[in-house]
Design an enzyme around this catalytic site. Sequence first.
Site, PDB file in Angstrom:
ATOM      1  N   SER A 262       0.668  -1.052   0.140  1.00 42.19           N
ATOM      2  CA  SER A 262       0.010   0.053  -0.263  1.00 42.19           C
ATOM      3  C   SER A 262       0.737   1.051  -0.079  1.00 42.19           C
ATOM      4  O   SER A 262       1.983   1.273   0.654  1.00 42.19           O
ATOM      5  CB  SER A 262      -0.987   0.126   1.240  1.00 42.19           C
ATOM      6  OG  SER A 262      -0.160   0.555   2.312  1.00 42.19           O
ATOM      7  N   ASP A 263       0.256   2.367  -0.473  1.00 43.81           N
ATOM      8  CA  ASP A 263       1.029   3.666  -0.377  1.00 43.81           C
ATOM      9  C   ASP A 263       0.773   4.056   1.371  1.00 43.81           C
ATOM     10  O   ASP A 263       0.193   3.466   1.836  1.00 43.81           O
ATOM     11  CB  ASP A 263       0.633   4.992  -1.279  1.00 43.81           C
ATOM     12  CG  ASP A 263       1.693   5.737  -1.557  1.00 43.81           C
ATOM     13  OD1 ASP A 263       2.634   5.604  -0.599  1.00 43.81           O
ATOM     14  OD2 ASP A 263       1.699   6.759  -2.540  1.00 43.81           O
ATOM     15  N   TYR A 264       1.473   5.150   1.486  1.00 41.27           N
ATOM     16  CA  TYR A 264       1.649   5.626   2.897  1.00 41.27           C
ATOM     17  C   TYR A 264       0.263   5.847   3.530  1.00 41.27           C
ATOM     18  O   TYR A 264      -0.421   6.970   3.096  1.00 41.27           O
ATOM     19  CB  TYR A 264       2.448   6.775   2.693  1.00 41.27           C
ATOM     20  CG  TYR A 264       3.303   7.380   4.125  1.00 41.27           C
ATOM     21  CD1 TYR A 264       4.744   7.075   4.245  1.00 41.27           C
ATOM     22  CD2 TYR A 264       2.446   7.862   5.121  1.00 41.27           C
ATOM     23  CE1 TYR A 264       5.101   7.403   5.378  1.00 41.27           C
ATOM     24  CE2 TYR A 264       3.348   8.300   6.125  1.00 41.27           C
ATOM     25  CZ  TYR A 264       4.654   8.145   6.315  1.00 41.27           C
ATOM     26  OH  TYR A 264       5.352   8.557   7.422  1.00 41.27           O
ATOM     27  N   ALA A 266      -2.553   4.607   3.288  1.00 39.93           N
ATOM     28  CA  ALA A 266      -3.438   4.700   1.978  1.00 39.93           C
ATOM     29  C   ALA A 266      -4.681   3.646   2.785  1.00 39.93           C
ATOM     30  O   ALA A 266      -5.750   3.886   2.188  1.00 39.93           O
ATOM     31  CB  ALA A 266      -2.981   4.160   0.714  1.00 39.93           C
TER      32      ALA A 266
END
Length: 730
Positions: A262-264, A266
């Site tokens: 996942s992104d930060y 997210a």
Amino acid sequence: MHGSLSAGRIERLIAEMDLTEKLGQMTMLAASLVVTGPPGPDNPVTLVRTGKVGGILNTWGYDEIREAQRVALEETRLKIPLYFAVDILHGHRTIHPIPLAEACAFDRELWRRTARESAEEATRDGIQMTFAPMLDVCRDPRWGRIAECAGEDGYVHAEYAREKVVGFQSANPDPNRRLLGVAKHFVAYGAVKAGRDYAEVDVSPRALHEVYLPAFKAAVDAGVAGIMPSFTDIAGVAMTANKELLHDLLRVKWGFNGLVISDYNAIAELMNHGVAADLAEAAALALNAGVDIDMMAGAYENGLPIALERGLVTMAQIDEAVTRILRMKHDVGLFDNPLRGLEKVGPTPDNMPGHRASARDAARRSLVLAKNEGNILPLQRTTRRMAAIGPLADAQSEMMGPWCMAGDEREAIGILQGLRESFAGSEVIHSIGAHCTDEVEPELIAEAVEAARASDVVVLCLGELRQHCGEAASRTTPRPSRAQMQLSRAIMALGKPVVLVLATSRPWILPDWMVDGASAVMLAMFGGTEGGHAIADVMAGDYNPSGRLCISWPTRVGQIPVHYNMRTTGRPFDPDNGFSTRFLDSTIAPRWGFGDGLSYSTFQLGEPQADNKIIDQHGVTEIAIDVTNAAGPEGEATLFLFVNDPVALVTRPVLELKDFAKAVLRPGETKRVGFTLSAAQLTYPDFAMEPRLDDGRIDIYIGVSARPEDLKRLSIEVRQTAKARHTELV
Ligand code: BGC
């Protein structure tokens, strides 16, 4: 330690793990060095001890890595090593040009080489993984993150993707010097509305398949270790929860077996998107879509236990994600050697011989010369006095651009220093003249005007500060600040020759008077550690500029999006027809378009020839064209090969890039450049987004840019054996 782990041993290890330990493996936390989102829970090293962390992002170096790994191996129950990941978008310690600049080199070998060198430096600092390459095709300079991508074209991104993945992951013969790549941001993050970061994305399935997905497919085919979904949604479906794209397409259709990270924060942001009521739902949505690792949201740790109780996810899904994570740790060698690649002394210019020279070469190749009136460049070495003016003239640290975490700004070369070295026989005076702000300081301008008046030539260095670029740095009007505008007006009013150097992270919308008032314009963008040397090399003629734009520079914000591969439309632009596609107050062409860029040489093309004029669905044709260095010094030409399908099932772009090639030519020399074009390259997505090949004529255009006057045309015909064209019509 576990020695080398077979699949059975991974299974046994999973059988030993409790839920907290499993969710710990699925959690990645940031070291406190860089925080780009809401702060995460607690200090990672303390959490390592309790088995709550599987990997750490954005830390590096001997002491940090050794200590964190020691805790994981000595103080946790199962002694599973950590992995370490850093954003290495354009260099680790040695900073290369920003991706948007490096893409302008159109040089596959260079793209691979700089990735390999970054991997060599990063692994020495204890890193195994990087959140790169960034593959978000973007046609909107308002978006700050355009700096991280390879411009406006999908094919360029696909080529760039392959070279970066190979460069990071497999180009180095020493396995300890290889870095796992994570291609991001899946997908179409570059299409955020109005270029506003994190905003909604609503692109058609056709745009996805033609423009945004091919680079990710290329990364997967090259064996990329990870994929990071974007923060955004697409047509209402948040990417972190997008089963159709993350599971059905990526995992099933493309056969991707690596990690989805996942992104930060997210996963937690799925609540902000309004598709999850609480953290448990958010975690379940992400896991069900196929996200293995939660970066900084605490959603797997805190949400999955509840999701399990509610029956939203199963333990088998958790085990599957943990298996992938442990396999990655195993495959990268961490179980055998938890300090893999780490050296007491990190990468330095001394122990990385050749990296600085390589970075200088990269920066020179990335620079685009957009204007050179009266061949003012290269400047005479006998120039008596020149003035380096502007906020970017003596700004060595800014040359590095955004995302240069381990870069050492003391090592960076500013423009002034570069000029002083290259023009050692001239006096190079300096005056800042303005800051990168809107606040005009008349006394600074007055000083700069005096310096310019006393000089034979002015090198006017405008640009952005690096903290104003990249993530969360969208602008409605990317342009010089007001102070820089006023400075330019005052300098240009003197009538001295002005070389305008733009050190920016994105295309700028320039006023006409500024371009008209400059004799030469260099689109240098941010060249990295060696940026100042590269600019001076080109200015002095020690390097013959060869960069070509991978991104259009619009004349006005209102043109955005403007890119070379637009569709013909039912009313193609016709200067004599008011009811053709146009603006009343502007041209439709950008100021400088895709493929534009000048050299000190003049390249001429012969007539292209194809060995096969008719190909079937399995066919291939070899195309050859002569290119001559007709005037000027030795130089490097870039040849672009475009196609147009004049009658298709759906509307097609006027030009579509299918290949590019480089040729180094001595004065007067002619070389034959060859391209191989296959029927498979002539397909496009049909109504069901499956590859479609039309029977009939295909026009091929080869040129040193995408400008009509630069293009040579030839046509071939596709004649398939079994299928007829447009069967859908009957
Ligand atoms: C960015 C990612 C990056 C991550 C970790 C996020 O804010 O969107 O591209 O990899 O931070 O630093």
